[in-house]
Design a protein around this motif. Structure first.
Motif, short mmCIF file in Angstrom:
data_model
loop_
_atom_site.label_atom_id
_atom_site.label_comp_id
_atom_site.label_asym_id
_atom_site.label_seq_id
_atom_site.Cartn_x
_atom_site.Cartn_y
_atom_site.Cartn_z
N GLU A 114 0.87 -1.18 0.00
CA GLU A 114 0.00 0.00 0.00
C GLU A 114 0.90 1.23 0.00
O GLU A 114 1.77 1.36 0.87
CB GLU A 114 -0.91 0.03 1.23
N SER A 115 0.72 2.09 -0.99
CA SER A 115 1.54 3.30 -1.12
C SER A 115 3.03 2.97 -1.08
O SER A 115 3.82 3.72 -0.50
CB SER A 115 1.17 4.31 -0.03
N GLY A 116 3.39 1.85 -1.66
CA GLY A 116 4.79 1.47 -1.74
C GLY A 116 5.36 0.80 -0.51
O GLY A 116 6.52 0.40 -0.51
N LEU A 117 4.55 0.64 0.55
CA LEU A 117 5.01 0.00 1.78
C LEU A 117 4.41 -1.40 1.91
O LEU A 117 3.28 -1.64 1.47
CB LEU A 117 4.62 0.85 3.00
N LYS A 118 5.14 -2.29 2.55
CA LYS A 118 4.73 -3.69 2.64
C LYS A 118 4.05 -3.98 3.98
O LYS A 118 4.47 -3.47 5.02
CB LYS A 118 5.95 -4.60 2.49
N PHE A 155 -3.37 2.78 20.40
CA PHE A 155 -4.19 1.70 19.82
C PHE A 155 -3.55 1.27 18.49
O PHE A 155 -4.19 1.27 17.44
CB PHE A 155 -5.64 2.16 19.62
N ALA A 156 -2.28 0.89 18.58
CA ALA A 156 -1.44 0.73 17.40
C ALA A 156 -1.84 -0.44 16.51
O ALA A 156 -1.51 -0.45 15.32
CB ALA A 156 0.02 0.56 17.83
N TYR A 157 -2.51 -1.46 17.07
CA TYR A 157 -2.90 -2.65 16.31
C TYR A 157 -1.65 -3.26 15.66
O TYR A 157 -0.70 -3.57 16.35
CB TYR A 157 -3.99 -2.27 15.31
N THR A 158 -1.59 -3.38 14.34
CA THR A 158 -0.41 -3.98 13.68
C THR A 158 0.56 -2.91 13.18
O THR A 158 1.38 -3.17 12.30
CB THR A 158 -0.84 -4.89 12.53
N CYS A 159 0.43 -1.70 13.73
CA CYS A 159 1.43 -0.63 13.57
C CYS A 159 1.51 -0.06 12.15
O CYS A 159 2.59 0.39 11.72
CB CYS A 159 2.81 -1.11 14.02
N GLY A 160 0.40 -0.01 11.44
CA GLY A 160 0.39 0.58 10.11
C GLY A 160 0.83 2.04 10.12
O GLY A 160 1.62 2.46 9.26
N PHE A 161 0.36 2.81 11.10
CA PHE A 161 0.77 4.21 11.20
C PHE A 161 2.26 4.32 11.50
O PHE A 161 2.94 5.22 11.02
CB PHE A 161 -0.02 4.93 12.29
N SER A 162 2.76 3.40 12.29
CA SER A 162 4.17 3.40 12.66
C SER A 162 5.05 3.13 11.44
O SER A 162 6.07 3.80 11.24
CB SER A 162 4.43 2.34 13.73
N VAL A 163 4.65 2.16 10.63
CA VAL A 163 5.39 1.87 9.39
C VAL A 163 5.44 3.10 8.50
O VAL A 163 6.48 3.46 7.95
CB VAL A 163 4.75 0.68 8.66
N ALA A 164 4.28 3.77 8.37
CA ALA A 164 4.22 4.98 7.53
C ALA A 164 5.09 6.09 8.11
O ALA A 164 5.76 6.82 7.37
CB ALA A 164 2.77 5.44 7.41
N ALA A 165 5.10 6.23 9.45
CA ALA A 165 5.88 7.29 10.09
C ALA A 165 7.38 7.08 9.90
O ALA A 165 8.10 8.03 9.56
CB ALA A 165 5.53 7.36 11.58
N ARG A 191 9.99 -4.93 9.83
CA ARG A 191 11.07 -5.73 9.26
C ARG A 191 10.89 -5.91 7.75
O ARG A 191 11.88 -5.88 7.00
CB ARG A 191 11.12 -7.10 9.94
N LEU A 192 9.65 -6.09 7.32
CA LEU A 192 9.39 -6.24 5.89
C LEU A 192 9.87 -5.02 5.10
O LEU A 192 10.28 -5.14 3.94
CB LEU A 192 7.88 -6.42 5.64
N ASN A 193 9.81 -3.86 5.75
CA ASN A 193 10.22 -2.62 5.08
C ASN A 193 11.66 -2.22 5.42
O ASN A 193 12.08 -1.10 5.11
CB ASN A 193 9.24 -1.50 5.46
N GLU A 194 12.38 -3.16 6.07
CA GLU A 194 13.79 -2.96 6.40
C GLU A 194 14.03 -1.70 7.23
O GLU A 194 14.98 -0.95 7.02
CB GLU A 194 14.64 -2.95 5.12
#
Length: 311
Positions: A114-118, A155-165, A191-194
């Motif tokens: 999504e938007s280039g992120l895994k 309420f991070a759940y699987t941390c999608g916002f964190s990956v984007a940040a 980790r998927l996004n290194e």
């Protein structure tokens, strides 16, 4: 749900498949109530796998016609063009949200983009597969505004916002969620996004009992609040959201931003705006983010609400 409306469903589905990007995406959003007789069905595209969700039990005629139509779809040119591999039907209304594979062999843990992120999904075992697709613009916004910031993701759940940040250049992200398993999936997404995990913290705590620990990593230049509408024993929207808002002035750095989200049709934008005025009057409402067009709703106040505030 009406079997007579399925012709429209398949017409829309084929149209969206033809234009489907090479990313995960909602293809049909009956929950927006724009298609009469199809209000309880959605369809998501997981880059080769078609995920159909029913939110209410349907009669046998509807189910039979739906399944037949989905199998016929696999024989059409568009299915070959998008390299479709599997179709899954999930009964979200039933205990355990059981899934049945109608076509192909399910890859239950695909990595999607999504938007280039895994992101790693988990399909067919839980009600949600690990990424809320209607929040795509919210994650994009965080990525655009996170550079050199300390970010708090509640309420991070699987941390999608964190990956984007982190992708947007954040110095630090602190993820807080009671569910250790969800945070573990969030760690995998990084980790998927290194990403450098030294820039990411994972706090498996009850937010309301952990303000001291949360404050230690502050102050924060960006805070994201994306709670469930209701979580038995831990969160009730109209009662507990305000408890978070009143903590914001102690957590935010001067000029800091807040992205406050709510996905309950029971409250509108004024709930967040008025609650902020009441609990944290130092913060000003800036704007509401648009929702992705594929999540159009006949009542925008009933759909996802993502509001930006500034300290």
């Amino acid at each position: 749900m009406q079997a007579s409306s399925l012709e429209l469903f398949f017409a829309k589905l084929k149209q969206q498949l033809t234009n489907a990007p090479h990313e995960v995406r909602r293809l049909f959003h009956g929950r927006g109530r724009k298609y009469q007789g199809l209000e309880q069905i959605t369809c998501d595209w997981a880059q080769g796998q078609l995920l159909v969700n029913l939110f209410k039990q349907a009669d046998e005629a509807f189910l039979a016609q739906l399944k037949q139509g989905l199998l016929e779809l696999t024989q059409q040119p568009v299915w070959q063009e998008v390299q479709g591999s599997a179709i899954v039907l999930q009964h979200r209304y039933d205990d355990g949200a059981p899934s049945e594979v109608l076509f192909g062999e399910l890859n239950s843990r695909p990595v999607v983009v999504e938007s280039g992120l895994k992101y790693q999904l988990d399909i067919g075992r839980n009600q949600n597969f690990g990424l809320f697709l209607d929040m795509r613009y919210g994650r994009d916004w965080v990525r655009e505004h996170a550079k050199h910031k300390n970010v708090l993701n509640l309420f991070a759940y699987t941390c999608g916002f964190s990956v984007a940040a982190i992708a947007g250049g954040a110095d630090l992200v602190v993820n807080v969620d009671m569910a250790k398993a969800s945070l573990s999936k969030g760690r995998d997404n990084h980790r998927l996004n290194e990403h450098n995990l030294n820039q990411v913290k994972f706090l498996a705590h009850d937010i309301f009992k952990s303000w001291g620990k949360i404050k230690k990593s502050g102050p924060y230049e960006l805070i994201i609040i994306d709670p469930p509408s209701f979580q038995k024993g831990s969160f009730a929207l109209t009662k507990d959201y305000k408890k978070i808002l009143r903590r914001l002035p102690d957590l935010l750095a001067p000029g800091g931003q807040v992205l406050a989200c709510v996905n309950s049709p029971q409250v509108d934008c004024d709930f967040l705006i008025d609650s902020m005025k009441e609990e944290a009057p130092q913060l000003s409402f800036v704007k509401r983010l648009e929702n992705p067009p594929e999540f159009a709703d006949i009542d925008e106040q009933a759909s996802l609400k993502v509001l930006e505030f500034c300290y």
